[in-house]
Structure formats: C-alpha cells, structure tokens
Enzyme design. Structure first.
Site, PDB file in Angstrom:
ATOM      1  N   SER A   1      73.220  71.042  44.008  1.00 34.90           N
ATOM      2  CA  SER A   1      72.326  71.909  44.783  1.00 34.90           C
ATOM      3  C   SER A   1      70.905  71.993  44.237  1.00 34.90           C
ATOM      4  CB  SER A   1      72.922  73.315  44.902  1.00 34.90           C
ATOM      5  OG  SER A   1      73.939  73.324  45.874  1.00 34.90           O
TER       6      SER A   1
ATOM      7  N   LYS B   1      68.340  71.273  46.817  1.00 32.48           N
ATOM      8  CA  LYS B   1      67.729  72.259  47.717  1.00 32.48           C
ATOM      9  C   LYS B   1      66.311  72.617  47.307  1.00 32.48           C
ATOM     10  CE  LYS B   1      72.096  74.338  49.254  1.00 32.48           C
ATOM     11  NZ  LYS B   1      73.119  73.824  48.335  1.00 32.48           N
TER      12      LYS B   1
ATOM     13  N   SER C   1      72.351  79.565  47.896  1.00 29.59           N
ATOM     14  CA  SER C   1      72.584  78.125  47.834  1.00 29.59           C
ATOM     15  C   SER C   1      73.465  77.673  48.991  1.00 29.59           C
ATOM     16  CB  SER C   1      73.220  77.722  46.493  1.00 29.59           C
ATOM     17  OG  SER C   1      73.062  76.332  46.277  1.00 29.59           O
TER      18      SER C   1
ATOM     19  N   LYS D   1      67.025  77.182  40.017  1.00 33.44           N
ATOM     20  CA  LYS D   1      68.124  76.812  40.904  1.00 33.44           C
ATOM     21  C   LYS D   1      69.319  76.332  40.106  1.00 33.44           C
ATOM     22  CE  LYS D   1      69.714  76.287  45.056  1.00 33.44           C
ATOM     23  NZ  LYS D   1      71.050  76.577  44.466  1.00 33.44           N
TER      24      LYS D   1
END
Length: 255
Positions: free
Chosen positions: A62, A65, A122, A225
């Site tokens: 992720s 992202k 997320s 993140k």
C-alpha cells in the site's frame, strides 16, 4: 566553531535516533522470510543517510497509494478534478479485497472522501475509484503512475494498479519510495498534513490511521503510509520532523 560543532552533533543525534527507531520497527526481520530493504534520507537535501538493499525491486504493497494520492492532488491542483466532485463506484472498485471502505456499486462518493479513505484507512476500493476518476480505468492510471515515477527519478519502479495489491511486475524499491515520499511532502504541503492525522471522518464514518501508533509514540512524526501484503510483508514510509530538520525512512519486508 564550538556552536557549529554542537549544532552538527545535535542534528546527527536526531538522525541517528530516527534511524534506530525505524530499524527497531523492522527488527522482526531476523525471523522473517521476506526480503528486507531500507533507505533513510535527509528530506530537505535528499541526501542518503543509511541504506540496505535499497535498490532491490520488491512489492510495495500500500505504499503504492502514495503515488495514487500524489496524482490525485495534482489533478485537483490542475483543476481537472475538484474535491467535492462525486464519482460513481464501479463494480471493479467495489470488489477489491480488504483493506477497504466497503463502497457499493453505483454509490456516489466525493473525491475528498475517497482521498481520506485511501490515505487513512488504506482502502483499496477508494484507491481504485480515484484511479478510475482520473484516468477512466485502473490500467490507464497504472501507466500514468509509472510515467510520473520515471520522471521523478524512480527508475526501478513500475505500477500496475492504484492500491498496491500484488500484481506481476508491480514493483518498487525503498530508495524510490523515499523519493516519492519527499515529493509528496514538498510538492503538496497543503494536503500532506492529512497523513499525520490519527482519525478522519469519511462518508459519515470515523476512520483510524493505520500508522497511528507511530504518529502517537514518536515526537515529530507526521506520516506517511503503511503497507502489507502476504507477498511484501510489512512496509513503512515514514517522516519525522523536529525544528527545521526532517528525516524520511522507508522499510520493506519487515516480518
């Protein structure tokens, strides 16, 4: 001379303490089957402070992202999208596996709330919906992501989707993700603050940041993140700032 020495000593102590933090987060690698990589950067200068396997191509999970959101911020700033514009959730977006928000096919959701869900929760379905809002399809958005990555100097990165779910050829490196982190911070400071929030409201629900433990427990932490897939292990792109000094660190493959 004494002042300069003391100042350098304090800065190096800060850099070292941040480095130790991130290596401690990744300490479980000794019992992990995942390939491990890390890269620590002085955010202001881009100078490398520490690296290990930093150019090895691995699954970004992720952390992907971050690029999805970078491009959405760019589209908003370019006035091709607006934060209050609503997009229709497609079947493709709704069927994405967790982590997800749980949107229904045909539901209309604002870009603002999709950004919050992708950044904080997320949510894979939110990331896919954003990709489709920008490029019409996730495939076309992946091409857009990869092109911008190359332009940024992320020479070892190719994106195939907007959310980071494991896909053949969807790979990046710890160094490349540090480059992206730096661009996200400095190119879009008006949006970056979102990554430092422990909770947000999105579509009537309170969402809790997947990175909230780090944000709560390390002074100066303000993002960025987390990521996990069974192929990647636990990944982290993180930033901490004290005074006018900021360090970015990326970890791939913590067990």
């Amino acid at each position: 001379m004494g002042f300069k020495f003391m100042r350098s000593f304090i800065l190096m102590k800060f850099f070292f303490s941040v480095l130790v933090l991130f290596l401690c987060i990744a300490f479980a690698i000794s019992a992990s089957a995942y390939p491990f990589a890390t890269f620590v950067m002085d955010a202001k200068s881009g100078e490398k402070l520490y690296s290990q396997n930093a150019t090895q191509k691995l699954h970004p999970a992720s952390l992907t992202k971050m690029m999805t959101l970078y491009l959405v911020f760019h589209e908003v700033e370019s006035k091709r999208l607006s934060l209050d514009q609503k997009t229709v959730i497609s079947k493709n977006a709704a069927r994405e596996p967790p982590s997800k928000f749980g949107y229904k096919v045909g539901q209309r959701v604002s870009i603002r709330h999709l950004i919050r869900a992708a950044a904080i929760r997320s949510a894979n379905d939110a990331a896919t919906a954003l990709a489709e809002a920008v490029s019409g399809s996730e495939r076309e958005f992946g091409i857009y992501m990869s092109r911008v990555a190359q332009e940024m100097g992320m020479s070892n990165t190719v994106f195939k989707n907007a959310n980071g779910l494991t896909s053949t050829g969807h790979l990046s490196t710890a160094e490349d993700m540090a480059i992206l982190s730096r661009r996200l911070i400095y190119d879009f400071p008006e949006y970056y603050h979102l990554f430092g929030r422990t909770t947000v409201i999105s579509s009537g629900r309170t969402l809790y940041n997947t990175n909230r433990k780090f944000l709560a427990n390390y002074r100066g932490a303000d993002g960025i993140k987390t990521g996990f897939t069974s192929a990647a292990g636990y990944n982290l792109a993180a930033s901490a700032k004290r005074g006018n000094k900021r360090v970015i660190a990326v970890i791939f493959g913590s067990g």
